[in-house]
Design a protein around this motif. Structure first.
Motif, PDB file in Angstrom:
ATOM      1  N   MET A  69       0.820  -1.202   0.000  1.00 29.86           N
ATOM      2  CA  MET A  69       0.000   0.000   0.000  1.00 29.86           C
ATOM      3  C   MET A  69       0.862   1.264   0.000  1.00 29.86           C
ATOM      4  O   MET A  69       1.932   1.310   0.601  1.00 29.86           O
ATOM      5  CB  MET A  69      -0.926   0.011   1.214  1.00 29.86           C
ATOM      6  N   ILE A  70       0.356   2.264  -0.688  1.00 28.24           N
ATOM      7  CA  ILE A  70       1.022   3.566  -0.770  1.00 28.24           C
ATOM      8  C   ILE A  70       0.070   4.610  -0.190  1.00 28.24           C
ATOM      9  O   ILE A  70      -1.118   4.646  -0.544  1.00 28.24           O
ATOM     10  CB  ILE A  70       1.379   3.913  -2.221  1.00 28.24           C
ATOM     11  N   PHE A  71       0.578   5.445   0.700  1.00 30.23           N
ATOM     12  CA  PHE A  71      -0.233   6.456   1.371  1.00 30.23           C
ATOM     13  C   PHE A  71       0.238   7.853   0.973  1.00 30.23           C
ATOM     14  O   PHE A  71       1.427   8.073   0.717  1.00 30.23           O
ATOM     15  CB  PHE A  71      -0.142   6.286   2.891  1.00 30.23           C
ATOM     16  N   ASP A  72      -0.710   8.806   0.938  1.00 32.58           N
ATOM     17  CA  ASP A  72      -0.343  10.180   0.601  1.00 32.58           C
ATOM     18  C   ASP A  72       0.170  10.899   1.842  1.00 32.58           C
ATOM     19  O   ASP A  72       0.302  10.302   2.929  1.00 32.58           O
ATOM     20  CB  ASP A  72      -1.525  10.924  -0.031  1.00 32.58           C
ATOM     21  N   SER A  73       0.469  12.188   1.709  1.00 27.78           N
ATOM     22  CA  SER A  73       1.059  12.953   2.811  1.00 27.78           C
ATOM     23  C   SER A  73       0.115  13.090   4.001  1.00 27.78           C
ATOM     24  O   SER A  73       0.553  13.345   5.120  1.00 27.78           O
ATOM     25  CB  SER A  73       1.462  14.345   2.319  1.00 27.78           C
ATOM     26  N   ALA A  74      -1.184  12.902   3.742  1.00 28.39           N
ATOM     27  CA  ALA A  74      -2.165  12.978   4.826  1.00 28.39           C
ATOM     28  C   ALA A  74      -2.409  11.621   5.476  1.00 28.39           C
ATOM     29  O   ALA A  74      -3.247  11.496   6.373  1.00 28.39           O
ATOM     30  CB  ALA A  74      -3.482  13.547   4.297  1.00 28.39           C
ATOM     31  N   GLY A  75      -1.685  10.601   4.998  1.00 27.13           N
ATOM     32  CA  GLY A  75      -1.834   9.280   5.567  1.00 27.13           C
ATOM     33  C   GLY A  75      -2.983   8.478   5.000  1.00 27.13           C
ATOM     34  O   GLY A  75      -3.349   7.439   5.549  1.00 27.13           O
ATOM     35  N   GLN A  76      -3.540   8.938   3.873  1.00 22.11           N
ATOM     36  CA  GLN A  76      -4.660   8.241   3.249  1.00 22.11           C
ATOM     37  C   GLN A  76      -4.143   7.309   2.146  1.00 22.11           C
ATOM     38  O   GLN A  76      -3.248   7.679   1.379  1.00 22.11           O
ATOM     39  CB  GLN A  76      -5.642   9.245   2.652  1.00 22.11           C
TER      40      GLN A  76
END
Length: 222
Positions: A69-76
């Motif tokens: 999984m890859i998450f964005d800077s907001a942790g989503q």
């Protein structure tokens, strides 16, 4: 010199030897032995386990992959990377040579639903089972997703089956049933549906009017 030797009784040893200079021209050898039987047994058991896993991995009819999984800077969760796939993966998913690539390379508009479900598995360690449409891939999938421990964090194992044909048949039957019911309800004639024993199961609106009743309930199964 370093070598491994196995005795007739199955015990394994690591033997190390080196020449010893005595100064008188002779060079006798000094040997040391270390019992490595437990290590060799563990290695053998691991090899058998890996062989069984690989045989199952290569022979299963379901598609299987390990994703990270890859998450964005907001942790989503916003994307995922394919780490490993089995030989059936392409036939079940329609995606070719995915290892090392992200899902958005195949389906740029892949629904957030998939990232949320897999992301939850990666973060909580809780497995999940569901059936859902992947519109970007034009397929429906029956999915079993579970956490996987590996060298990389946030890895999820995904066991899945393409159920598109089954879903199309289901949707077709449902549409046909809705159409038939609409036709029956719009008819002014009395249309009844009976079971194999001749008991009443359904009367359309036209039938209720002709029979001058408003509720079929007292007559069902009569």
């Amino acid at each position: 010199v370093r070598e491994e030797i196995t005795m007739k009784d199955g015990r394994a040893y690591e033997r190390c030897g080196s020449a010893v200079r005595t100064g008188d021209g002779d060079e006798p050898w000094m040997w040391t032995f270390r019992d490595i039987s437990e290590r060799k047994q563990s290695e053998s058991a691991l090899q058998r386990s890996e062989l069984r896993y690989r045989t199952l991995f290569n022979s299963m009819e379901e598609g299987f992959c390990v994703i990270q999984m890859i998450f964005d800077s907001a942790g989503q969760p916003c994307d995922y990377l394919f780490v490993e796939v089995n030989p059936t993966f392409h036939a079940q998913s329609g995606m070719g040579n995915p290892v090392g690539r992200r899902i958005r390379e195949f389906a740029p508009d892949h629904e957030q639903f998939w990232f949320d479900r897999y992301g939850k598995v990666a973060l909580t360690g809780e497995a999940t089972r569901f059936e859902h449409e992947a519109k970007g891939l034009n397929r429906w999938f029956d999915v079993n997703a579970f956490p996987v421990e590996g060298a990389e964090p946030y890895c999820v194992g995904v066991l899945f089956t393409d159920v598109t044909k089954r879903r199309l048949v289901f949707e077709s039957l449902r549409a046909s049933e809705q159409f038939n019911r609409a036709v029956m309800e719009s008819s002014p004639d009395c249309i009844k549906i009976m079971d194999i024993e001749g008991r009443l199961q359904f009367i359309n609106t036209g039938g209720l009017c002709l029979m001058e009743i408003s509720d079929i309930t007292p007559f069902v199964n009569q």
